[in-house]
Write a protein that holds these residues in place. Structure first.
Motif, PDB file in Angstrom:
ATOM      1  N   VAL A 187       0.771  -1.219   0.012  1.00  0.00           N
ATOM      2  CA  VAL A 187      -0.047   0.022   0.020  1.00  0.00           C
ATOM      3  C   VAL A 187       0.720   1.322  -0.043  1.00  0.00           C
ATOM      4  CG1 VAL A 187      -1.701   1.195   1.164  1.00  0.00           C
ATOM      5  CG2 VAL A 187      -1.886  -1.079   1.052  1.00  0.00           C
ATOM      6  N   SER A 188       1.973   1.327   0.654  1.00  0.00           N
ATOM      7  CA  SER A 188       3.162   2.283   0.734  1.00  0.00           C
ATOM      8  C   SER A 188       3.434   3.007  -0.675  1.00  0.00           C
ATOM      9  CB  SER A 188       4.168   2.120   1.521  1.00  0.00           C
ATOM     10  OG  SER A 188       3.858   1.876   2.836  1.00  0.00           O
ATOM     11  N   VAL A 189       3.708   1.914  -1.529  1.00  0.00           N
ATOM     12  CA  VAL A 189       4.287   2.358  -2.636  1.00  0.00           C
ATOM     13  C   VAL A 189       3.366   2.180  -4.036  1.00  0.00           C
ATOM     14  CG1 VAL A 189       6.609   1.687  -1.971  1.00  0.00           C
ATOM     15  CG2 VAL A 189       5.454  -0.112  -2.855  1.00  0.00           C
ATOM     16  N   GLY A 190       2.023   1.564  -3.668  1.00  0.00           N
ATOM     17  CA  GLY A 190       1.204   1.559  -4.818  1.00  0.00           C
ATOM     18  C   GLY A 190       1.128   0.302  -5.347  1.00  0.00           C
ATOM     19  N   TYR A 191       1.781  -0.916  -4.860  1.00  0.00           N
ATOM     20  CA  TYR A 191       1.846  -2.163  -5.555  1.00  0.00           C
ATOM     21  C   TYR A 191       0.517  -2.710  -5.273  1.00  0.00           C
ATOM     22  CZ  TYR A 191       4.005  -6.275  -7.225  1.00  0.00           C
ATOM     23  OH  TYR A 191       4.350  -7.285  -8.007  1.00  0.00           O
ATOM     24  N   ALA A 192      -0.620  -2.296  -5.716  1.00  0.00           N
ATOM     25  CA  ALA A 192      -1.841  -2.600  -5.584  1.00  0.00           C
ATOM     26  C   ALA A 192      -2.634  -2.162  -6.454  1.00  0.00           C
ATOM     27  CB  ALA A 192      -2.320  -2.532  -3.978  1.00  0.00           C
ATOM     28  N   THR A 193      -3.897  -2.814  -6.865  1.00  0.00           N
ATOM     29  CA  THR A 193      -4.666  -2.363  -7.999  1.00  0.00           C
ATOM     30  C   THR A 193      -6.011  -1.844  -7.199  1.00  0.00           C
ATOM     31  OG1 THR A 193      -3.787  -4.141  -9.283  1.00  0.00           O
ATOM     32  CG2 THR A 193      -5.845  -3.147 -10.113  1.00  0.00           C
ATOM     33  N   LEU A 194      -6.162  -0.602  -7.765  1.00  0.00           N
ATOM     34  CA  LEU A 194      -7.397   0.170  -7.236  1.00  0.00           C
ATOM     35  C   LEU A 194      -8.682  -0.706  -7.779  1.00  0.00           C
ATOM     36  CD1 LEU A 194      -7.400   4.050  -7.445  1.00  0.00           C
ATOM     37  CD2 LEU A 194      -7.919   2.845  -5.547  1.00  0.00           C
ATOM     38  N   LEU A 211      15.348   7.592  -3.130  1.00  0.00           N
ATOM     39  CA  LEU A 211      14.472   8.590  -4.252  1.00  0.00           C
ATOM     40  C   LEU A 211      13.584   7.983  -4.634  1.00  0.00           C
ATOM     41  CD1 LEU A 211      17.537  10.663  -5.440  1.00  0.00           C
ATOM     42  CD2 LEU A 211      15.592  11.488  -3.957  1.00  0.00           C
ATOM     43  N   ARG A 212      13.601   6.628  -5.338  1.00  0.00           N
ATOM     44  CA  ARG A 212      12.845   5.940  -6.010  1.00  0.00           C
ATOM     45  C   ARG A 212      11.542   5.472  -5.042  1.00  0.00           C
ATOM     46  NH1 ARG A 212      13.098  -0.093  -7.423  1.00  0.00           N
ATOM     47  NH2 ARG A 212      10.947  -0.737  -8.223  1.00  0.00           N
ATOM     48  N   ILE A 213      12.004   4.968  -3.785  1.00  0.00           N
ATOM     49  CA  ILE A 213      10.726   4.497  -2.906  1.00  0.00           C
ATOM     50  C   ILE A 213      10.068   5.742  -2.406  1.00  0.00           C
ATOM     51  CG2 ILE A 213      10.464   3.446  -0.759  1.00  0.00           C
ATOM     52  CD1 ILE A 213      11.422   1.663  -3.129  1.00  0.00           C
ATOM     53  N   TRP A 214      10.743   7.038  -2.457  1.00  0.00           N
ATOM     54  CA  TRP A 214      10.076   8.203  -1.808  1.00  0.00           C
ATOM     55  C   TRP A 214       9.221   8.561  -2.904  1.00  0.00           C
ATOM     56  CZ3 TRP A 214       9.701  13.114  -3.489  1.00  0.00           C
ATOM     57  CH2 TRP A 214       9.166  14.129  -2.795  1.00  0.00           C
ATOM     58  N   ARG A 215       9.364   8.534  -3.963  1.00  0.00           N
ATOM     59  CA  ARG A 215       8.422   8.991  -5.022  1.00  0.00           C
ATOM     60  C   ARG A 215       7.369   8.052  -5.396  1.00  0.00           C
ATOM     61  NH1 ARG A 215      13.770  10.317  -8.089  1.00  0.00           N
ATOM     62  NH2 ARG A 215      13.915  12.482  -7.845  1.00  0.00           N
ATOM     63  N   MET A 216       7.625   6.709  -5.002  1.00  0.00           N
ATOM     64  CA  MET A 216       6.548   5.730  -5.146  1.00  0.00           C
ATOM     65  C   MET A 216       5.330   6.029  -4.044  1.00  0.00           C
ATOM     66  SD  MET A 216       8.693   2.173  -6.172  1.00  0.00           S
ATOM     67  CE  MET A 216       7.067   1.183  -6.344  1.00  0.00           C
ATOM     68  N   LEU A 217       6.050   6.328  -2.969  1.00  0.00           N
ATOM     69  CA  LEU A 217       5.324   6.588  -1.805  1.00  0.00           C
ATOM     70  C   LEU A 217       4.258   7.713  -2.065  1.00  0.00           C
ATOM     71  CD1 LEU A 217       4.521   6.077   1.418  1.00  0.00           C
ATOM     72  CD2 LEU A 217       6.531   7.340   2.023  1.00  0.00           C
ATOM     73  N   ASP A 218       5.067   8.699  -2.545  1.00  0.00           N
ATOM     74  CA  ASP A 218       4.223  10.193  -2.686  1.00  0.00           C
ATOM     75  C   ASP A 218       3.164   9.827  -3.657  1.00  0.00           C
ATOM     76  OD1 ASP A 218       3.912  13.011  -2.442  1.00  0.00           O
ATOM     77  OD2 ASP A 218       4.516  13.015  -4.282  1.00  0.00           O
ATOM     78  N   ARG A 219       3.453   9.356  -4.759  1.00  0.00           N
ATOM     79  CA  ARG A 219       2.667   9.224  -5.988  1.00  0.00           C
ATOM     80  C   ARG A 219       1.384   8.181  -5.428  1.00  0.00           C
ATOM     81  NH1 ARG A 219       7.326   9.004  -9.575  1.00  0.00           N
ATOM     82  NH2 ARG A 219       7.063   6.812  -9.345  1.00  0.00           N
ATOM     83  N   ALA A 220       1.548   7.370  -4.390  1.00  0.00           N
ATOM     84  CA  ALA A 220       0.466   6.397  -4.124  1.00  0.00           C
ATOM     85  C   ALA A 220      -0.636   6.865  -3.228  1.00  0.00           C
ATOM     86  CB  ALA A 220       1.131   5.224  -3.387  1.00  0.00           C
ATOM     87  N   ARG A 278      -1.445   9.560   9.084  1.00  0.00           N
ATOM     88  CA  ARG A 278      -0.586  10.320   8.042  1.00  0.00           C
ATOM     89  C   ARG A 278      -1.382  10.442   6.837  1.00  0.00           C
ATOM     90  NH1 ARG A 278       2.536   9.441   3.489  1.00  0.00           N
ATOM     91  NH2 ARG A 278       4.760  10.036   3.360  1.00  0.00           N
ATOM     92  N   ARG A 279      -1.757  11.686   6.463  1.00  0.00           N
ATOM     93  CA  ARG A 279      -2.409  11.897   5.179  1.00  0.00           C
ATOM     94  C   ARG A 279      -1.634  13.369   4.716  1.00  0.00           C
ATOM     95  NH1 ARG A 279      -7.866  10.660   5.095  1.00  0.00           N
ATOM     96  NH2 ARG A 279      -8.477  12.603   4.096  1.00  0.00           N
ATOM     97  N   TYR A 280      -0.823  12.796   3.723  1.00  0.00           N
ATOM     98  CA  TYR A 280      -0.430  13.978   2.759  1.00  0.00           C
ATOM     99  C   TYR A 280      -1.328  14.168   1.712  1.00  0.00           C
ATOM    100  CZ  TYR A 280       4.539  13.597   4.421  1.00  0.00           C
ATOM    101  OH  TYR A 280       5.809  13.878   5.250  1.00  0.00           O
ATOM    102  N   PRO A 281      -0.975  15.559   1.039  1.00  0.00           N
ATOM    103  CA  PRO A 281      -1.965  15.935  -0.105  1.00  0.00           C
ATOM    104  C   PRO A 281      -1.880  15.047  -1.321  1.00  0.00           C
ATOM    105  CG  PRO A 281      -0.636  17.867   0.881  1.00  0.00           C
ATOM    106  CD  PRO A 281      -0.070  16.446   1.484  1.00  0.00           C
ATOM    107  N   ILE A 282      -2.901  14.807  -1.839  1.00  0.00           N
ATOM    108  CA  ILE A 282      -3.026  14.122  -3.087  1.00  0.00           C
ATOM    109  C   ILE A 282      -2.228  14.970  -4.159  1.00  0.00           C
ATOM    110  CG2 ILE A 282      -4.183  12.729  -4.890  1.00  0.00           C
ATOM    111  CD1 ILE A 282      -6.169  12.203  -2.601  1.00  0.00           C
ATOM    112  N   THR A 283      -2.815  15.991  -4.267  1.00  0.00           N
ATOM    113  CA  THR A 283      -2.085  16.956  -5.308  1.00  0.00           C
ATOM    114  C   THR A 283      -0.919  17.620  -4.728  1.00  0.00           C
ATOM    115  OG1 THR A 283      -4.284  17.329  -6.375  1.00  0.00           O
ATOM    116  CG2 THR A 283      -2.532  18.898  -6.958  1.00  0.00           C
ATOM    117  N   ASN A 284       0.205  17.350  -4.870  1.00  0.00           N
ATOM    118  CA  ASN A 284       1.423  17.709  -4.083  1.00  0.00           C
ATOM    119  C   ASN A 284       2.810  17.749  -5.036  1.00  0.00           C
ATOM    120  OD1 ASN A 284       3.156  18.087  -1.941  1.00  0.00           O
ATOM    121  ND2 ASN A 284       3.259  15.859  -1.017  1.00  0.00           N
TER     122      ASN A 284
END
Length: 553
Positions: free
Chosen positions: A403-410, A509-518, A540-546
């Motif tokens: 779930v952190s890195v978006g390795y899941a299908t909506l 950096l790669r994991i940070w970006r995956m975390l942010d995009r998910a 933990r709730r970060y802005p989606i548009t960020n």
């Protein structure tokens, strides 16, 4: 000054909003306390209503009903039995700014409300107002320093009570479970004892409420910092404490202390209790889930069986052309070991139908993750159809690493009503699976002995959405991934800090970006049991548009 005082502590499991049932639960605890010879029964924070009530406390009818039931309980104390401490909302008319709404406790004695105390230290902005610093309550010859949750962790409130004559500090709590939190609670209580010279009583709720689990675990520290009592974890209990004066001090007679509960068992039992109460309190008949032959679904199934019993769990294998023989065998063996209903619904026909339906739109574009996601979504549709048809709640099986890195299908493997692994990293999933194969948790409704084949734990994880696929095709090894994620999520560490710990900068950096995009995916994920200090959602709730990248872009 009373020479002795007998205080019963009730860690109970209220049902949010089921006010009359909660009042009856308090009555039963009071009757038990009376049979033990108690002078006073103390119940946890918001015991009349359940906790946390969130915006339900803005409902005037809810406030009025809580007040009416507290008045009923107060009237019943005219019988000469134990007094009561009950937690609930308290609204005052207020001034020009309108009514004041407090998180409060009520001392009920002699047929009336003897005293009210409002929570002074609030954890953050919310619906409640901060009450005045509390003073002691005189009860049957003793001066009680009664506090609510954060008040007990604040030196100012405890010192105010001590300076105004309290003989004992009693903190009622709705303090959610986090792995390792119990030790920090005792450490904080020791500070209050040292600062005030008074004994300290911690009483907590037990039970699940949406994503939170309250594990109970009440305790008593005497003024010499000795641990006189520790209440059980993850179960309701009414325990009598006996206090006597030794000089100027009140001293609690010591109780035999239960053995420590290991960390993995605490996490497993929190998952089990959280799922049990979510299903029971929301009145689902049972659970349906996809059993793939992988470790996440195997552990989720074991938790479901331990929470509800095998007769209320339905597992579905949904093979595709890419499903291995090992997965088919392991899923069937998991179902056999757990004694649950198991069926197979192949998704091949759905894959063919989608391919034919979308061929004109896709044209000559080659297959990619789109076709992989269609498989996951076909499984999601299948499971939701079974959930709709039979009323069982769909249990999601994804873990925190994914779930952190978006390795899941909506709308695919993220479909569901609840998740027990939402706040559990993959490395912990492996550890919990090994632990459950070797242990039967207290109160579990599942079988003793292994609940999954050893191959489920040792085989490389795979989504099996294309030939010879493994998770490590897309992700770093889970021990590395989880260490970086814990640093980013729980630790809020910088990239530089993680690089200094030995991780490769490009990977961080790669994991940070995956975390942010998910983030947009996580906002659409089902609720799940909170295990860590930084669970996705409220914690933990970060802005989606960020667009923030700091200096690491």
């Amino acid at each position: 000054m009373a020479q002795t005082l007998r205080i019963a502590l009730a860690q109970i499991n209220p049902h949010m909003g089921e006010l009359r049932a909660n009042a009856d639960r308090i009555r039963r605890a009071r009757a038990e306390a009376a049979s033990l010879g108690a002078d006073l029964l103390v119940t946890p924070e918001f015991s009349i209503a359940g906790y946390p009530p969130e915006d339900l406390v803005r409902n005037p009818a809810f406030l009025a009903d809580c007040a009416a039931l507290i008045a009923e309980l107060a009237a019943e104390t005219a019988d000469g039995g134990p007094g009561l401490v009950v937690g609930g909302p308290w609204q005052e008319p207020g001034g020009p700014d309108g009514p004041k709404l407090y998180n409060a406790l009520f001392v009920l004695e002699g047929g009336r409300i003897l005293a009210r105390r409002a929570k002074h230290e609030l954890p953050g902005c919310g619906v409640f107002d901060s009450g005045p610093a509390p003073g002691p309550v005189a009860f049957r010859g003793c001066r009680l320093g009664l506090m609510i949750c954060e008040d007990g962790w604040s030196p100012a409130v405890s010192e105010t009570l001590a300076e105004s004559g309290a003989e004992i500090l009693i903190a009622i709590n709705g303090s959610p479970f986090e792995a390792g939190k119990a030790a920090s609670r005792i450490d904080l209580a020791v500070h209050r004892v040292v600062e005030t010279g008074l004994p300290f009583v911690f009483l907590n709720l037990v039970g699940g409420q949406d994503e939170l689990v309250f594990e109970g675990g009440g305790f008593v520290l005497n003024a010499d910092r000795s641990l006189a009592l520790r209440m059980p974890l993850f179960e309701e209990a009414v325990t009598l404490t006996e206090w006597r004066h030794e000089g100027e001090r009140l001293v609690c007679a010591p109780h035999p202390l239960p053995p420590e509960v290991p960390r993995l068992e605490q996490i497993y039992r929190a998952m089990t209790l959280g799922l049990h109460d979510y299903v029971e309190k929301n009145r689902f008949p049972g659970i349906v889930l996809g059993l793939s032959g992988g470790i996440d679904s195997a552990l989720s199934t074991a938790v479901a069986v331990d929470a509800l019993g095998p007769e209320r769990v339905r597992a579905v294998m949904m093979p595709s052309p890419y499903t291995s023989a090992a997965s088919l065998e392991d899923a069937a063996e998991c179902a056999r070991l757990l004694g649950i209903r198991y069926e197979t619904v192949p998704i091949g026909p759905a894959m063919q139908a989608f391919a034919a339906m979308l061929a004109p739109a896709f044209g000559n574009r080659p297959p990619d993750t789109t076709e992989e996601n269609i498989q996951s979504r076909a499984r999601g549709v299948t499971l939701m159809a079974l959930s709709n048809k039979f009323g069982d709640m769909l249990l999601t099986t994804g873990n925190k690493s994914e779930v952190s890195v978006g390795y899941a299908t909506l709308y695919g493997d993220m479909c569901g009503g609840y998740s027990v692994l939402k706040d559990v990293y993959k490395t912990t999933v492996f550890a919990l699976s090994r632990w459950r194969n070797a242990h039967l948790p207290s109160g579990a409704r599942g079988p003793r002995g292994p609940v999954m084949p050893e191959r489920v734990i040792t085989r490389p994880p795979s989504a099996e959405l294309k030939p010879d696929q493994t998770d490590q095709d897309s992700l770093p090894p889970y021990p590395v991934l989880d260490a970086i994620l814990e640093g980013l999520v729980e630790g809020e560490k910088s990239v530089d800090a993680l690089v200094a710990e030995g991780h490769e900068r490009a990977l961080v950096l790669r994991i940070w970006r995956m975390l942010d995009r998910a983030e947009y995916k996580r906002r659409q994920a089902p609720p799940g049991v909170k295990i860590s200090p930084r669970a996705f959602g409220h914690d933990r709730r970060y802005p989606i548009t960020n667009g923030y990248t700091g200096l690491i872009a």
